[in-house]
Design a protein around this motif. Structure first.
Motif, PDB file in Angstrom:
ATOM      1  N   ARG A 507       0.832  -1.199   0.000  1.00 18.62           N
ATOM      2  CA  ARG A 507       0.000   0.000   0.000  1.00 18.62           C
ATOM      3  C   ARG A 507       0.867   1.249   0.000  1.00 18.62           C
ATOM      4  O   ARG A 507       0.613   2.207  -0.699  1.00 18.62           O
ATOM      5  N   GLU A 508       1.966   1.206   0.784  1.00 23.90           N
ATOM      6  CA  GLU A 508       2.851   2.361   0.836  1.00 23.90           C
ATOM      7  C   GLU A 508       3.549   2.578  -0.492  1.00 23.90           C
ATOM      8  O   GLU A 508       3.744   3.712  -0.920  1.00 23.90           O
ATOM      9  N   GLU A 509       3.929   1.469  -1.158  1.00 25.24           N
ATOM     10  CA  GLU A 509       4.577   1.597  -2.466  1.00 25.24           C
ATOM     11  C   GLU A 509       3.620   2.198  -3.477  1.00 25.24           C
ATOM     12  O   GLU A 509       3.994   3.033  -4.287  1.00 25.24           O
ATOM     13  N   LEU A 510       2.347   1.754  -3.415  1.00 28.89           N
ATOM     14  CA  LEU A 510       1.323   2.302  -4.310  1.00 28.89           C
ATOM     15  C   LEU A 510       1.188   3.806  -4.104  1.00 28.89           C
ATOM     16  O   LEU A 510       1.125   4.585  -5.042  1.00 28.89           O
ATOM     17  N   ARG A 511       1.158   4.188  -2.815  1.00 27.11           N
ATOM     18  CA  ARG A 511       0.974   5.593  -2.470  1.00 27.11           C
ATOM     19  C   ARG A 511       2.181   6.402  -2.950  1.00 27.11           C
ATOM     20  O   ARG A 511       2.042   7.502  -3.464  1.00 27.11           O
ATOM     21  N   GLY A 512       3.393   5.806  -2.792  1.00 22.95           N
ATOM     22  CA  GLY A 512       4.612   6.490  -3.220  1.00 22.95           C
ATOM     23  C   GLY A 512       4.647   6.676  -4.725  1.00 22.95           C
ATOM     24  O   GLY A 512       5.161   7.682  -5.229  1.00 22.95           O
ATOM     25  N   ALA A 513       4.092   5.679  -5.461  1.00 20.64           N
ATOM     26  CA  ALA A 513       4.131   5.743  -6.930  1.00 20.64           C
ATOM     27  C   ALA A 513       3.119   6.739  -7.474  1.00 20.64           C
ATOM     28  O   ALA A 513       3.283   7.253  -8.573  1.00 20.64           O
ATOM     29  N   ALA A 514       2.073   7.018  -6.680  1.00 24.15           N
ATOM     30  CA  ALA A 514       1.003   7.894  -7.175  1.00 24.15           C
ATOM     31  C   ALA A 514       1.463   9.351  -7.234  1.00 24.15           C
ATOM     32  O   ALA A 514       2.395   9.744  -6.588  1.00 24.15           O
TER      33      ALA A 514
END
Ligand SMILES: [Zn+2]
Ligand SMILES: [Zn+2]
Ligand SMILES: [Zn+2]
Length: 514
Positions: A507-514
């Motif tokens: 979830r954190e990686e997704l948020r970082g990529a957004a």
């Protein structure tokens, strides 16, 4: 962290227990399928802490030829049983299953706040408030009083003022937020335990009456009949129950005003002009201050002598407490982020509010200790409750009142472990957003399509439909619940922690990529 347990976190076990677990896994490794088959089975049950063990299987019978073909057979599984997740919502009973429930609750709350899961985003522009309904006072309790960053004394009062039990009425402490005395009565003998548990028992009825009263007040404010109001608008809500430290239930609710459009348009539509959020807020305030639920007659007749909640205007009826925390929600400007707000994780108001509400959906009385995990079955249990004295007194009050003539209808004995509260912890009006059933069906459909291919035929709950001309014959036998060895239980708990950690990182990686 002890060496040799890489990346795994838990309270340290005694060395003997670990040795037993290792011996158990060596034994399992020698059996057909080995540890790998067991891991797949336990993962299939979502690493549930107490899965149901089922023996049996499913056969497909050809309706023309009568030919029977086994499609699922537990004999092929480790230990000859199929593991099925317990599916509880309570985090204290099974953290992985409660986590699934919490994520569903989050999606359900968020869809009603800002759209998604089949609900249009425009719901975010409807008049909408977040309200906390509290219980009245049943006697002073120690409290942390904070206003504008300053902590004030708990119960300031005259120095020599004592109650009938010789205890000081005042408490000049400025309590810390983690002070264990918070929620405890200033004098337990003055506290009205009977009133408190009866209030808990009546809270669901009080809520039901509030939703009816709210519509009545709205109709009056608009100047139309209740029938006409029903043709114009609909009040949608979602509420969760939470126990305060003093052992009384309070409700957090999202309340939204929708238009009542009979057209085919999917999902809630905006209310007609003139229905404002100020009007909704005023109607809720009026309803909350006026609505009451009647006490059962034996209590109403006997209510003269006791303290706090029974006297004055609540002589024979119970209402809400005077504190009503109402916040107007304005979520229309928010778009895009589909992320989950876990505590401080979400930087999006709807996600944060949804995360806040969903957290309560997996809780009940666990904040008072593990002693109230199951219903109380006998009076003997009352002497050995593993909870603070104040909570134990509430449980005993339930048991005592519940045994009195004319009070069986309150269900106080049945719900003694819930301090008298027998209502649901999460409820919503039908049109608030999506349903738990729809969310579970979507998850099951996704899993079944991944397993059987995208062309597989599914029913509305996401279960695989049998081919044409085939009858399904399922025969299952309950073999028990929970793992049969300490090693299995320990490994499942560790894997559950890891799975949760992996989801958090993703979830954190997704948020970082957004
Ligand atoms: Zn479970
Ligand atoms: Zn105090
Ligand atoms: Zn006293």
């Amino acid at each position: 962290m002890p060496p040799g347990r890489l990346g795994m976190t838990s309270a340290p076990e005694p060395a003997g227990a670990l040795a037993v677990a290792v011996a158990e896994w060596c034994e399992r490794a020698r059996r057909p399928g080995g540890v790998g088959a067991w891991l797949r089975a336990a993962e299939g049950a979502g690493w549930c802490a107490h899965p149901v063990r089922l023996a049996g299987g499913v056969d497909h019978a050809d309706t023309r030829t009568g030919e029977v073909r086994p499609v699922v057979d537990s004999r092929a599984e480790p230990d000859g049983v199929l593991l099925k997740a317990c599916g509880t919502r309570r985090a204290a009973r099974c953290p992985p299953c409660a986590e699934v429930y919490r994520r569903d609750a989050f999606q359900l709350v968020r869809a009603g706040l800002a759209g998604g899961k089949g609900v249009p985003e425009s719901v975010g522009t409807h008049p909408m408030v977040f309200v906390t309904f509290t219980a009245p006072s049943f006697g002073p309790v120690h409290a942390r009083r904070e206003r504008g960053g300053t902590v004030h004394p708990c119960h300031p009062g005259k120095l020599g003022d004592h109650c009938a039990h010789g205890r000081r009425r005042a408490c000049w402490h400025r309590h810390d937020g983690d002070d264990p005395i918070l929620g405890e009565p200033v004098c337990a003998d003055c506290f009205d335990y009977d009133g408190a548990v009866v209030w808990n028992a009546l809270a669901p009825e009080l809520w039901r009456r509030t939703t009816i009263y709210l519509r009545r007040v709205l109709a009056r404010l608009v100047g139309v009949s209740r029938a006409e109001l029903g043709r114009r608008v609909r009040v949608s809500y979602l509420k969760v129950a939470e126990f305060q430290r003093r052992g009384l239930v309070h409700y957090h609710a999202v309340i939204r005003l929708d238009g009542h459009d009979q057209s085919a348009e999917p999902g809630p539509v905006a209310p007609p002009d003139g229905f404002t959020v100020e009007m909704l807020a005023q109607a809720i305030r009026e309803a909350a201050s006026a609505v009451t639920a009647p006490l059962p007659l034996p209590l109403a007749l006997a209510s003269g002598g006791a303290g706090g909640g029974w006297v004055g205007p609540r002589l024979i009826r119970f209402g809400w407490g005077e504190q009503l925390d109402l916040r107007v929600l304005n979520l229309s400007a928010d778009h895009g982020d589909q992320g989950e707000g876990e505590g401080d994780g979400g930087d999006w108001p709807a996600a944060r509010l949804a995360g806040y509400v969903a957290k309560y959906a997996t809780k009940a009385t666990e904040s008072f200790g593990a002693g109230l995990d199951r219903p109380i079955r006998s009076a003997a249990e009352l002497d050995h409750l593993d909870v603070p004295d104040h909570v134990a007194r509430l449980v005993r009050a339930c048991w005592e009142l519940g045994g009195r003539a004319g009070l069986a209808g309150l269900g106080l004995r049945r719900w003694a472990h819930m301090l008298g509260y027998g209502g649901h912890f999460t409820t919503k009006s039908r049109r608030y957003s999506t349903t738990f059933r729809a969310l579970r069906a979507a998850r099951r459909s996704w899993q079944n399509r991944r397993r059987h291919g995208s062309a597989v035929a599914l029913d509305r709950d996401g279960h695989v439909l049998p081919p044409e001309g085939v009858a399904v014959v399922a025969l299952w036998e309950y073999r028990g619940s929970g793992y049969t060895t300490a090693g299995d239980a320990w490994l499942a708990a560790q894997m559950a922690v890891q799975a949760r950690e992996m989801r958090r990182v993703a979830r954190e990686e997704l948020r970082g990529a957004a």
